[in-house]
Design a protein around this motif. Sequence first.
Motif, PDB file in Angstrom:
ATOM      1  N   ASN A 153       0.798  -1.226   0.000  1.00 40.52           N
ATOM      2  CA  ASN A 153       0.000   0.000   0.000  1.00 40.52           C
ATOM      3  C   ASN A 153       0.831   1.277   0.000  1.00 40.52           C
ATOM      4  O   ASN A 153       0.284   2.376   0.003  1.00 40.52           O
ATOM      5  CB  ASN A 153      -0.949   0.016   1.207  1.00 40.52           C
ATOM      6  CG  ASN A 153      -2.097  -0.950   1.037  1.00 40.52           C
ATOM      7  OD1 ASN A 153      -2.481  -1.285  -0.082  1.00 40.52           O
ATOM      8  ND2 ASN A 153      -2.656  -1.409   2.142  1.00 40.52           N
ATOM      9  N   SER A 175      -3.839   4.416   5.246  1.00 38.88           N
ATOM     10  CA  SER A 175      -5.022   5.012   4.624  1.00 38.88           C
ATOM     11  C   SER A 175      -5.775   4.057   3.710  1.00 38.88           C
ATOM     12  O   SER A 175      -6.941   4.283   3.399  1.00 38.88           O
ATOM     13  CB  SER A 175      -4.616   6.265   3.839  1.00 38.88           C
ATOM     14  OG  SER A 175      -3.617   5.963   2.891  1.00 38.88           O
ATOM     15  N   LYS A 176      -5.117   2.973   3.269  1.00 39.35           N
ATOM     16  CA  LYS A 176      -5.764   2.069   2.317  1.00 39.35           C
ATOM     17  C   LYS A 176      -6.325   0.805   2.966  1.00 39.35           C
ATOM     18  O   LYS A 176      -6.787  -0.100   2.285  1.00 39.35           O
ATOM     19  CB  LYS A 176      -4.782   1.690   1.214  1.00 39.35           C
ATOM     20  CG  LYS A 176      -4.378   2.886   0.366  1.00 39.35           C
ATOM     21  CD  LYS A 176      -3.429   2.498  -0.751  1.00 39.35           C
ATOM     22  CE  LYS A 176      -3.042   3.722  -1.573  1.00 39.35           C
ATOM     23  NZ  LYS A 176      -2.086   3.379  -2.658  1.00 39.35           N
TER      24      LYS A 176
END
Length: 202
Positions: A153, A175-176
């Motif tokens: 990521n 964040s992913k």
Amino acid sequence: MLRAPFTTPHRHRLGSASFTLALVLTGLLLSGCGMTDDDNTKPPTAGAGTSDDAGTKIPDAGTASTDDAAAKVKSVSSQIYDFLGVPGSASEPGPGVRACEGRDPDTYFQVYHPWNFKPASGADVDVAMKNLKGKLSTGGWVIKRSYQDNSANKNLNIIADNDAAKASVWIVAYSKRTTPSIGIEVTSGCYRAPEGETVRHS
């Protein structure tokens, strides 16, 4: 640093300009410079030891009881929490104490505090990281490194030091993930226990 980003059992440890170098360089060397596993990546162990090749060592943080040193690190964590600037919740685990590499473990110790922040909105992870970048360039804080790690990521990492506070912070934006969050670990320099006191390791 909780488990989302990095849940670590309470150990002993902590680290100033050479502070960052010691905490960051040794951390990077031990972890292989950026994380290689995917989303379960745990931030490198900052200040875990000394690098003779790099000419660095964990900086001295003065004399303090483990309780007082832990309180200082918790105060730094609280400041980082304020820097995030978005609504959300932080994990509960408190600071841990570990031995300073190469020193008497009954006399010298570091404090580390790993915790996780989950914003009310996943989109706020990017906002919080932007806020952190701004705040960690003020008030004695200096960003030593900002980069995307080697995970699938490409998580954004920020490493910053505060020489006056004898503290370093490693921040990772997840964040992913299905549940976006930010992993944070505050680490101190090497404290010496007051005369007559023995270090209480966690």
